[in-house]
Design a protein around this motif. Sequence first.
Motif, short mmCIF file in Angstrom:
data_model
loop_
_atom_site.label_atom_id
_atom_site.label_comp_id
_atom_site.label_asym_id
_atom_site.label_seq_id
_atom_site.Cartn_x
_atom_site.Cartn_y
_atom_site.Cartn_z
N ILE A 180 25.83 51.47 21.24
CA ILE A 180 26.84 52.39 20.70
C ILE A 180 26.82 52.36 19.18
N ASP A 181 26.97 51.15 18.64
CA ASP A 181 26.94 50.91 17.20
C ASP A 181 26.27 49.56 17.04
N ALA A 182 25.06 49.54 16.51
CA ALA A 182 24.24 48.32 16.50
C ALA A 182 24.98 47.15 15.85
N GLU A 183 25.64 47.41 14.73
CA GLU A 183 26.33 46.32 14.03
C GLU A 183 27.54 45.84 14.82
N LEU A 184 28.32 46.77 15.36
CA LEU A 184 29.50 46.39 16.13
C LEU A 184 29.10 45.71 17.44
N ASP A 185 28.10 46.25 18.13
CA ASP A 185 27.63 45.63 19.37
C ASP A 185 27.23 44.18 19.12
N ALA A 186 26.45 43.94 18.08
CA ALA A 186 25.98 42.59 17.76
C ALA A 186 27.15 41.67 17.42
N GLN A 187 28.13 42.19 16.70
CA GLN A 187 29.28 41.38 16.32
C GLN A 187 30.12 41.00 17.55
N ILE A 188 30.36 41.94 18.43
CA ILE A 188 31.14 41.67 19.63
C ILE A 188 30.45 40.62 20.50
N ILE A 189 29.16 40.77 20.70
CA ILE A 189 28.42 39.82 21.53
C ILE A 189 28.36 38.45 20.87
N ARG A 190 28.21 38.41 19.56
CA ARG A 190 28.17 37.13 18.84
C ARG A 190 29.47 36.35 19.04
N TYR A 191 30.60 37.03 18.90
CA TYR A 191 31.87 36.32 19.08
C TYR A 191 32.15 35.99 20.54
N TYR A 192 31.65 36.81 21.44
CA TYR A 192 31.78 36.49 22.86
C TYR A 192 31.04 35.19 23.18
N HIS A 193 29.84 35.06 22.66
CA HIS A 193 29.09 33.81 22.84
C HIS A 193 29.79 32.65 22.14
N GLN A 194 30.34 32.91 20.96
CA GLN A 194 31.05 31.85 20.23
C GLN A 194 32.23 31.33 21.04
N SER A 195 32.90 32.24 21.77
CA SER A 195 34.03 31.80 22.60
C SER A 195 33.58 30.82 23.67
N THR A 261 38.80 38.16 25.70
CA THR A 261 38.27 37.18 24.75
C THR A 261 38.26 37.67 23.31
N ILE A 262 37.77 38.86 23.07
CA ILE A 262 37.46 39.31 21.71
C ILE A 262 38.68 39.49 20.81
N PRO A 263 39.83 39.96 21.31
CA PRO A 263 40.96 40.19 20.39
C PRO A 263 41.41 38.98 19.58
N LYS A 264 41.10 37.76 20.02
CA LYS A 264 41.52 36.59 19.23
C LYS A 264 40.66 36.39 17.98
N TYR A 265 39.55 37.11 17.91
CA TYR A 265 38.69 37.01 16.73
C TYR A 265 39.04 38.16 15.77
N HIS A 266 39.80 37.82 14.76
CA HIS A 266 40.34 38.84 13.86
C HIS A 266 39.27 39.44 12.95
N GLN A 267 38.08 38.87 12.98
CA GLN A 267 36.98 39.44 12.18
C GLN A 267 36.55 40.80 12.74
N ILE A 268 36.88 41.06 13.99
CA ILE A 268 36.51 42.33 14.62
C ILE A 268 37.69 43.29 14.55
N ASN A 269 37.43 44.48 14.09
CA ASN A 269 38.46 45.52 14.01
C ASN A 269 38.92 45.88 15.43
N LEU A 270 40.21 45.67 15.71
CA LEU A 270 40.71 45.83 17.07
C LEU A 270 40.60 47.28 17.55
N ILE A 271 40.84 48.23 16.67
CA ILE A 271 40.73 49.63 17.07
C ILE A 271 39.29 49.98 17.42
N ALA A 272 38.35 49.49 16.61
CA ALA A 272 36.93 49.74 16.88
C ALA A 272 36.53 49.10 18.22
N PHE A 273 37.06 47.90 18.48
CA PHE A 273 36.75 47.22 19.74
C PHE A 273 37.32 47.99 20.94
#
Length: 303
Positions: A180-195, A261-273
């Motif tokens: 969908i969005d290469a940068e956003l996709d990568a960021q979401i997956i990165r934080y999912y793995h971090q969780s 999982t993802i909403p607890k990571y404030h580095q990700i824009n919640l509306i974009a997520f």
Amino acid sequence: MEFSFTRYLSSKRSVDDRALNRRVWEALKNEIHQTAQKEKVRVLELGMGIGTMFQRSLEWGLLNHAEYTGIDAEGENIETARKIIPKWGNAGGWNIHPIEERQTHEDTQGVAYRFIKADLYDFLRQPQWQKYFDVVIANAVLDLVDLESVLPMIRSCLRQDGLGYFSINFDGTTAFEPVIDAELDAQIIRYYHQSMDERLVNGKPTGGSCTGRRLFHALKRANFEVVEIGSSDWVVFPLARHYPADEAYFLHFILHFFEETIPKYHQINLIAFENWLRARRSQIERGELMFLAHQFDYLVKKS
């Protein structure tokens, strides 16, 4: 959409069936059949869910003369298995019969089973199970526990030359296509793995997002001999814009994991997520989404 974990476990049956590494499975079957020529095989499954591995073990020819003990910490999973398995056994003509939780090994033909609600750590510590089992199975479980403490406990429950079949161990790759969005996709997956790497269960760290590769040396430190390894990737894709079995629900539930999982990571824009989630759900409904998760299966022996 309402989410049911027991339905998720049922929906991933067909996904696991495709993913499980057949070379590792055949190696396990060969080892078990050598043992079965002598006596009934005692099997323990950790985190048994609703009994799909038990069903698979008979349908795929792994067991025909065995005592099968399955444990799970969730009472709903155990109750579901206790309802499903007898009906499945009768419909398929399988030679299976339940045994009471406190009942000892019986010299009867077929597969006797007991399903117990129990914490994995508490169960493995119990004296009556030490050096009791010929095989311990853990499917999609070891990335949820502390490997350094659980692997020696598993070993203690195995007889000499006992086997460990540890399948669907996640190993650090998640992908959704199309992007969908290469940068956003990568960021979401990165934080999912971090969780996964930050996850604690009973105050202990778990295997984390790279359990699959970490297991190799963790098993050696626990004095297991690695007999066979193979990849067991989840690959879910539509055929003519339709997903097989209940795999559309499986994909929706995977997205639900992200949603929790993802909403607890404030580095990700919640509306974009939230927009990302809506777009992914729409892709499922249109039969467009492909999903990949990289995993490993292991067969080991108590040395």
